[in-house]
Scaffold this motif. Structure first.
Motif, mmCIF file in Angstrom:
data_model
loop_
_atom_site.group_PDB
_atom_site.id
_atom_site.type_symbol
_atom_site.label_atom_id
_atom_site.label_comp_id
_atom_site.label_asym_id
_atom_site.label_seq_id
_atom_site.Cartn_x
_atom_site.Cartn_y
_atom_site.Cartn_z
ATOM 1 N N GLY A 1 0.987 -1.084 -0.042
ATOM 2 C CA GLY A 1 -0.100 -0.029 -0.150
ATOM 3 C C GLY A 1 0.864 1.251 0.132
ATOM 4 O O GLY A 1 0.291 2.334 0.203
ATOM 5 N N GLU A 2 2.263 1.185 -0.271
ATOM 6 C CA GLU A 2 3.049 2.403 -0.071
ATOM 7 C C GLU A 2 3.266 2.743 -1.688
ATOM 8 O O GLU A 2 3.316 2.000 -2.547
ATOM 9 N N CYS A 3 3.516 3.975 -1.691
ATOM 10 C CA CYS A 3 4.148 4.774 -2.912
ATOM 11 C C CYS A 3 5.316 5.395 -2.612
ATOM 12 O O CYS A 3 5.512 6.381 -1.885
ATOM 13 N N PHE A 4 6.440 5.119 -3.385
ATOM 14 C CA PHE A 4 7.815 5.201 -3.084
ATOM 15 C C PHE A 4 8.378 5.994 -3.999
ATOM 16 O O PHE A 4 8.011 5.932 -5.306
ATOM 17 N N ILE A 5 9.259 7.212 -3.484
ATOM 18 C CA ILE A 5 9.885 7.941 -4.552
ATOM 19 C C ILE A 5 11.541 7.435 -4.440
ATOM 20 O O ILE A 5 12.100 7.108 -3.294
#
Length: 277
Positions: free
Chosen positions: A242-246
């Motif tokens: 469920g994470e959105c990473f840069i």
């Protein structure tokens, strides 16, 4: 960059992996001993684009992994299923899906053709859906299952909504699918996450833009995305679900303090969908 766990005998299926970010991620995993199945359309050399799915597999094997090329279109359900079946037949299962294949057209709405609109929706959203769906039965059987989608965080800044609405819709659609699956399959032990570059990445897509040479000089290399992907895929699925990473944030958190080795100069060009402040 080292990983927290070995990729030996883990099998990745990567869409659009004949060049650029997809190939870089494939090579990053291959160097750690992974099996990599590449699904891509480029069977023959393209006049404006380097490499084919076959040369990409050769690079995977030269890097230390085992590779398998599947010539196919991520928009086509039969091609996608063939890639998944080939991965299972050759390597015994699937541990990771990388939804990398993507199309971009940033024309103004009045100038954007229906053909380009459909292409973005079909590759970006439909392709992500088809590959993930086909792989799910096998991901359920993996001890460390991940679905990593190359798409941005949902930035609702009106600027990004209005800059190129159709492309934004297609990329946010990929992210929404990932976030949705993270909840739909919360009990399945699969880590659904997204990864997006902080800056422009020096790929053929950037090279072929107007002023491409200057853009490439201000872009980081695809290896920053590869190292970030390896770091994410090395973590337990539950930690990233469920994470959105840069990419830069992933590496900073992993203890990488100097990103200059990835190029881009002192002031690399910030990528779209990200507010520099």
């Amino acid at each position: 960059m080292s990983s927290e766990s070995s990729f030996t005998d883990r099998t990745l299926v990567v869409s659009g992996g004949s060049r650029g970010i997809g190939l870089a991620i494939a090579l990053g995993a291959a160097r750690l001993g992974a099996n990599v199945v590449l699904l891509a359309k480029t069977a023959e050399p393209h006049p404006k684009l380097p490499g084919t799915v076959h040369t990409a597999v050769a690079e995977v094997e030269a890097a230390g992994g085992k590779g398998l090329a599947v010539v196919g279109d991520v928009r086509n359900e039969e091609d996608v299923q063939r890639a998944v079946d080939a991965a299972v037949q050759r390597f015994g299962g699937i541990d990771v899906v990388v939804n990398n294949a993507s199309a971009i057209a940033t024309d103004r709405t009045e100038d954007l053709s229906a053909k380009k609109f459909d292409l973005m929706m079909d590759i970006n959203v439909r392709g992500t859906f088809l590959l993930t769906k086909a792989a799910l039965p096998h991901l359920r059987n993996s001890a460390s299952a991940h679905v990593l989608t190359i798409s941005p965080p949902l930035n609702m800044n009106p600027y990004w909504l209005g800059a190129h609405p159709s492309y934004t819709l297609s990329k946010y659609g990929m992210t929404l699918l990932s976030l949705g699956w993270a909840n739909e399959y919360a009990d399945a032990g699969i880590g659904f996450s997204c990864l997006w570059p902080q800056t422009y990445i020096a790929t053929s897509a950037v090279t072929n833009l107007a002023g491409g040479d200057a853009l490439v000089a201000a872009s980081r290399s695809p290896e920053i995305m590869a190292d970030s992907a390896v770091a994410i895929l090395s973590r337990p699925p539950s930690e990233v679900n469920g994470e959105c990473f840069i990419d830069a944030d992933v590496l900073t958190a992993a203890g990488v303090t100097d990103l200059s080795r990835y190029g881009g100069g002192d002031n690399p060009m910030w990528d779209i969908f990200l507010d520099k402040s």
